[in-house]
Design an enzyme around this catalytic site. Structure first.
Site, PDB file in Angstrom:
ATOM      1  N   LYS A  58       0.854  -1.204   0.000  1.00  0.00           N
ATOM      2  CA  LYS A  58       0.000   0.000   0.000  1.00  0.00           C
ATOM      3  C   LYS A  58       0.874   1.232   0.000  1.00  0.00           C
ATOM      4  O   LYS A  58       2.066   1.196   0.383  1.00  0.00           O
ATOM      5  CB  LYS A  58      -0.950   0.036   1.205  1.00  0.00           C
ATOM      6  CG  LYS A  58      -0.293  -0.015   2.593  1.00  0.00           C
ATOM      7  CD  LYS A  58       0.178   1.299   3.167  1.00  0.00           C
ATOM      8  CE  LYS A  58       0.720   1.174   4.593  1.00  0.00           C
ATOM      9  NZ  LYS A  58       1.549   2.292   5.043  1.00  0.00           N
ATOM     10  N   ASP A 108      -2.838  -1.626  10.382  1.00  0.00           N
ATOM     11  CA  ASP A 108      -3.117  -1.597   8.936  1.00  0.00           C
ATOM     12  C   ASP A 108      -3.657  -2.921   8.391  1.00  0.00           C
ATOM     13  O   ASP A 108      -3.988  -3.017   7.210  1.00  0.00           O
ATOM     14  CB  ASP A 108      -1.821  -1.301   8.146  1.00  0.00           C
ATOM     15  CG  ASP A 108      -1.314   0.107   8.386  1.00  0.00           C
ATOM     16  OD1 ASP A 108      -2.079   0.923   8.929  1.00  0.00           O
ATOM     17  OD2 ASP A 108      -0.152   0.372   8.027  1.00  0.00           O
TER      18      ASP A 108
END
Ligand code: C5P
Length: 303
Positions: A17, A155
């Site tokens: 990401k 996350d």
């Protein structure tokens, strides 16, 4: 995250990401920081292959995907296969949550650089939860997996959601998926040294002037790339630059390139630039590689 069966193995492609926006709002009493972040998944993948074992052992073998050699802690994509590895922790957490004693052998091929702010460890953790839920036929629902994900890292929920983009709040575990046009073109570089997430957060200060994520979301939704590029923000970058001189050096390298914008991802040290086309980011990647600054790759946003 992509899954496929390969004989008796379940193979998962776990994406990296990039944070296009990260604002620290406050320090919480539990030691974490309240934040708002916009994450997009990008097409750089770790590959994990899961095969059930007859024994009750959970085994992890980690390889550097570029060489297929076992990783060492010092290499750029190096990852420890020791007990602290998030793949092992995820498998053990899942097993103790369900109360079963099943075994698995996991082969992890690392492509996502570690200590980079690219979410590699968190993505591997989410991949492990999803794969073992299937392989061991545990039938946990999304809510239960999300709860386990938040115990593994802030996350992990983003990767578990499978969203290609999301605004995340709280300590990062509250995920609001966004539907954005895919295909932003990135050049990403990770200097020769990384930074520990915990160290960057320990040293950061909540932003004195609040930035707004909504403007960025709006620009991205409308496909107004230049306007979006003006609205990138990361309040951890100044701290990371103080802690690791490579971050400033890499910023200076990116400043000299023809890109729409550039910024550090997450807690660093990876740094990315946005270009208007794949050709443009490939050209910049070639120049950065020639400058021998560390690991460099190009990627597109999207699933
Ligand atoms: O959640 P995760 O384990 O990935 O976080 C690693 C470290 O980063 C935490 O131990 C904490 O020190 C810091 N952190 C934080 N605030 C967040 C996320 C992480 O302070 N929102």
């Amino acid at each position: 995250m992509l899954l496929r069966h390969d004989g008796r193995s379940l193979v998962v492609y776990a994406p990296a990401k990039i944070n296009l926006f990260l604002e620290i709002l406050s320090k919480r009493s539990d030691g974490y920081h309240e934040l708002v972040t916009l994450m997009v998944s990008v097409g750089i993948y770790d590959t994990l292959s899961f095969r059930e074992e007859d024994s009750t052992r959970i085994r992890l073998r980690a390889f550097d995907a570029s060489s297929c050699r076992p990783t060492g802690l010092v290499s750029l994509s190096g990852v420890s296969a020791g007990r602290n590895n998030l793949v092992l922790r995820s498998a053990e957490l899942l097993r103790s949550h369900v109360g079963v004693k099943r075994g698995v052998c996991v082969d992890l091929y690392k492509r996502i650089p570690v200590a980079a702010g690219l979410g590699g460890g968190s993505s591997d953790a989410a991949a492990t939860l999803v794969a073992l839920n299937r392989l061991w036929d545990l039938r946990l629902n999304v809510g239960e997996l999300t709860e386990l994900a938040s115990q593994l890292g802030s996350d992990v929920g983003f990767f578990l959601s499978g969203a290609s983009a999301a605004v995340c709040r709280g300590r990062g575990e509250i995920v609001e998926p966004l539907s954005l046009p895919d295909g932003l073109h990135f050049v990403i570089a990770r200097p020769r040294s990384g930074l520990s997430t915990a160290t960057v957060y320990e040293n950061c200060r909540p932003s004195p002037r609040r930035h707004d994520v909504d403007d960025l979301v709006d620009s991205l939704r409308r496909g107004q790339l230049a306007r979006a590029a003006d609205r990138l923000h990361n309040s951890l970058q100044a701290t990371a630059e103080k802690l690791n001189p490579h971050v400033k050096q890499i910023r200076e390298r990116f400043s000299g390139q023809s890109l729409l914008s550039h910024m550090m991802s997450g807690s660093g040290t990876a740094y990315f630039g946005i270009g208007t086309s794949r050709r443009q980011v490939l050209r910049v990647a070639g120049r950065l590689r020639a400058a021998n600054i560390g690991w460099v790759d190009v990627a597109q946003s999207g699933p």
